[in-house]
Every structure is written in C-alpha cells, then in structure tokens.
Design an enzyme around this catalytic site. Structure first.
Site, PDB file in Angstrom:
ATOM      1  N   VAL A  61      21.750 -42.035  26.481  1.00  0.00           N
ATOM      2  CA  VAL A  61      22.795 -41.128  26.959  1.00  0.00           C
ATOM      3  C   VAL A  61      22.150 -40.073  27.843  1.00  0.00           C
ATOM      4  CG1 VAL A  61      24.525 -39.403  26.321  1.00  0.00           C
ATOM      5  CG2 VAL A  61      24.296 -41.503  24.966  1.00  0.00           C
ATOM      6  N   ALA A 106      18.737 -35.808  27.861  1.00  0.00           N
ATOM      7  CA  ALA A 106      18.987 -37.224  27.594  1.00  0.00           C
ATOM      8  C   ALA A 106      18.461 -37.547  26.205  1.00  0.00           C
ATOM      9  CB  ALA A 106      18.317 -38.111  28.639  1.00  0.00           C
ATOM     10  N   LYS A 107      18.869 -38.674  25.700  1.00  0.00           N
ATOM     11  CA  LYS A 107      18.350 -39.178  24.427  1.00  0.00           C
ATOM     12  C   LYS A 107      18.636 -40.663  24.379  1.00  0.00           C
ATOM     13  CE  LYS A 107      16.253 -37.186  20.894  1.00  0.00           C
ATOM     14  NZ  LYS A 107      15.300 -36.065  21.005  1.00  0.00           N
ATOM     15  N   GLY A 108      17.845 -41.373  23.594  1.00  0.00           N
ATOM     16  CA  GLY A 108      18.065 -42.802  23.486  1.00  0.00           C
ATOM     17  C   GLY A 108      17.420 -43.353  22.243  1.00  0.00           C
ATOM     18  N   ASP A 147      10.172 -39.886  19.812  1.00  0.00           N
ATOM     19  CA  ASP A 147      11.032 -39.198  18.855  1.00  0.00           C
ATOM     20  C   ASP A 147      10.790 -39.868  17.501  1.00  0.00           C
ATOM     21  OD1 ASP A 147      13.845 -38.445  17.542  1.00  0.00           O
ATOM     22  OD2 ASP A 147      13.526 -37.126  19.244  1.00  0.00           O
TER      23      ASP A 147
END
Length: 419
Positions: A61, A106-108, A147
């Site tokens: 995202v 952002a992150k995923g 992460d």
C-alpha cells in the site's frame, strides 16, 4: 464501501479524524488525505519442500507520493491483511512528514509465517513477492525496508531480484540491507537507538536521572533489545521487565541482561531463561516502572489496562500500540509523558533515508556520522512536538500527528488536484 477494514485501520482512521477536527479540515478534503493512493494485492505461489504448491497473499500500500517516493517496511506475518498494511502506510506518512523526510508512507508484506518456512522457501517467497512488485516500486517510486518477519537477508534478495530484472545493481531500491551490498552502518540498531535517545530527552524534560530509573520493555526483538541494551549500558537505567512472544520476566532488583542475551542468542527467544522471575505477559505492562516501552505489536495498551499503567514515560517502540480509547484515559490521567509511535520509533526510517541518500550518491558515512545525524533530527523533532503540544494544549500524539498531517496537506494543496 472500502477495502480497508479491520481494527488497526479503524484505529488509524479514528486518529486521523481527531487531527482533522483539530485542524478544522473540511469534509471534502479528508478522504483525499486519509485514503491511500494505491493498493496492490498479489498471489505468491510457492513450491514447498514437500512437493506441494502453496499460495500466499502479498500486499503493498502506497499512501501518497506528494512529497517524494513512498517509503516503508515489508513484514511477513500470518494474519496480515490489506487493512493493517494500509494503516501502517498511513502512520508512515505522518512519521516521515514529522521528521522532515521527502517521502510518502508505504507498507507491504506477505501473509505467511516465516518461522514455518525453510530457508529455501523463505527465499522463494521473498523473490516472488519482489518480482510481483517490480512494476510498482523503484528508487524514485517506492523504497522497501525490513519489518516484522523480515531482515537484512530478505532485503538482499529483494535488491538482487529487482537488479537482475533491470540488468545492473540498484542498491537504492531497498534499505536495511547488509552493509557489504550498500547498506548503512547503524541501520539495524537505528529504531532502538532512536527510542532510547528520545527517552533520554523525556527524562531530561522531567528532570529525572536515568541511573535512578527503571524500565520495562515489552517485545524483545530488534527494537526492544537494542533499546534495552542502550538504556542499561549507556544510560544506567535498570531493566526490571522484559518479554517476547514466548515469555515475560520481572524483577524489581533488575534483570541480568548479559545472561538473557546469551540465552536468546542460543535459543532465539526468551522462553526457558528462568522460572523464578516469570510473570503473565499481559500483567507485565501494568507493573511499576519509570519507563514502559511497548515494542511488539499494535493495540496492546487498551481501555482495560490504561487505568492501571504504573509508568512515568510511555515510549512507543511499536507502531500503534495504544488504542484511541486508551489514549483518552492516559490524557485524562495527565501523569504519563507519552512518546507517540510516529516520533518514538522514527529512528528506523530516518536512518533508512540516510542509507537511500548514500546509495544514490555512492558516498558512505561512518556509523558515528549516522548516529550523530540521527540524534540531530530527533532533537529537533522532539522539540517541535513538545512545543506544539504546549502551544495548542493538546496531547503529544495529537501534536505529532498534527505536524505530519499539516505538511502533507500543504503539499497536496500546493501541487493541486491533477485533472
């Protein structure tokens, strides 16, 4: 209807609406600030070691690209969903803006349990995930980082997959990779070091001596362990409580970090270190200490346990550890100095920014230079948050988020709305 659902996204949305109300943002502008620009969902097929085929869901995202490329971690976790990923991307946007970094959030990640994957399977999942993301990421579009459930090795696989596709080494496509292939000195410790430094600033603001203080660290992973070591070994704080997903320990006389460190190196977790100091992990958060560091997962401080917190400083090493209901209780209590997550754990993305800049320039800094530059940014950001909270008579969390939202809002206003 929205694809973004779940408790974590609901929490991010509720926090944003509080900021929007405080800034008196018009209703017509709120959705553009809140909802992500882009969400990618992919399938990750895997030939397992036992000859079967398994399919995992992968997500990325990107919240906004108004101020520059997006930036954010990639986590491998069993229950990951697009709502959680979107919330983390939103928080990353406010975090980057607060720290003055030229990024959107952002992150995923992939909904899988990395502990149940063999090394070959983990590499295959990592490479396929990056391969699926290649059309949507890049050094000037979206830069990934580690992460929960990922590490330097996963970032190396990401970099190699992207580089092989492009035909030459592109180290700046990810951060948090090994130093030998373009990583930066100090990146692995950056988040925990930032947490410890901000605690030091909070202690100074409260006129408390570190050597007279005690701390509990919930989550003895990369962030929590580094925070604990620096608090104890560099600042003289007594660590009285520690936990991870396997066990929790508390001793008012102080826990022996050297012994615990050796145990974790050998076993990979805290379980089995001792039976004498063992406590209920949920109870650990409410035991007496001067500094409480939730450094594990979201939503661990709730309306149920917030009235019973017995700390003077709440330093949020994790993303979203405190629910809005708990926030209200803590604010009404008025006796806890909160270091909100988008400030407290920003050391990781700040040093990731340093790594990206060094890769682009092909000019690398020493670890001392990295740590000093990190402290400089944290000092300025801490001061801005405290001053804004005092000026507007609001909580530290609302102040931090207000600064972040204001910057993104101004950028969108100046750039306008593309037809």
């Amino acid at each position: 209807m929205s694809i973004y659902t779940g408790l974590v996204f609901g929490m991010a949305r509720e926090q944003f609406l509080l900021v929007a109300d405080h800034l008196e943002i018009e209703d017509q502008d709120r959705d553009r600030l809140l909802y992500p620009k882009r969400a990618i969902v992919v399938s990750i097929p895997l030939h397992t070691d036992d000859g079967q085929t398994q399919v995992f869901q992968g997500y990325r995202v990107q919240h906004h690209l108004t101020l520059g490329p997006t930036k954010g971690g990639t986590r491998f976790a069993p229950q990951l969903d697009v709502g959680e990923v979107a919330a983390l991307a939103i928080w990353m946007s406010w975090k980057c803006a607060l720290a003055g970094l030229p990024y959107g959030g952002a992150k995923g990640g992939v909904a899988c349990d990395p502990q149940k994957l063999s090394p070959r399977e983990l590499e295959a999942v990592s490479r396929r995930y990056m391969q699926e993301m290649i059309p949507f990421v890049g050094p000037n579009t979206d830069i990934m980082a580690p992460d929960m459930g990922t590490n330097e090795q996963v970032m190396a696989w990401f970099m190699d997959t992207y580089s092989m596709y492009k035909g030459h080494a592109i180290s700046e496509v990810v951060t948090g990779k090994p130093v030998s292939i373009g990583g930066t000195a100090g990146r692995r410790e950056a988040t925990g070091r930032g947490v410890a430094h901000l605690i030091k600033l909070a202690l100074e603001a409260l006129k408390l001596r570190p050597s007279a203080c005690t701390a509990i660290v919930q989550g003895f992973g990369n962030v929590g362990s580094v925070s604990a070591y620096i608090l104890a070994r560099e600042m003289g704080v007594k660590i009285v409580g520690l936990s991870d997903h396997t066990a929790a320990y508390y001793d008012r006389a102080g826990l022996p970090l050297d012994s615990i460190e050796q145990h974790v190196k050998g076993k990979g977790h805290l379980a089995g270190w001792s039976s004498e100091s063992s406590v209920d992990p949920a109870h650990l958060l409410t035991l007496k200490c001067d500094i409480l560091v939730p450094a594990a997962t979201e939503r661990v401080i709730t309306a149920a346990n917030a009235p019973h917190l017995a700390c003077r400083i709440l330093a949020e090493g994790a993303n979203g550890p405190t629910t809005p209901d708990a926030d209200q209780i803590i604010e009404e209590r008025g006796d806890i100095f909160v270091l909100p997550d988008i400030l407290c754990n920003s050391g990781g993305v700040i040093v990731s920014y340093f790594e990206w800049v060094q890769d682009l320039q092909r000019l690398f800094w020493t670890e001392r230079e990295v740590n000093e530059r990190l402290k400089d940014i944290l000092d300025v950001t801490f001061g801005r948050v405290v001053q804004r909270a005092e000026k507007d008579r609001i909580s530290h969390r609302l102040a931090a988020m207000t600064i972040g939202v204001e910057k993104v809002r101004e950028g969108k206003k100046l750039r306008g709305l593309f037809p």
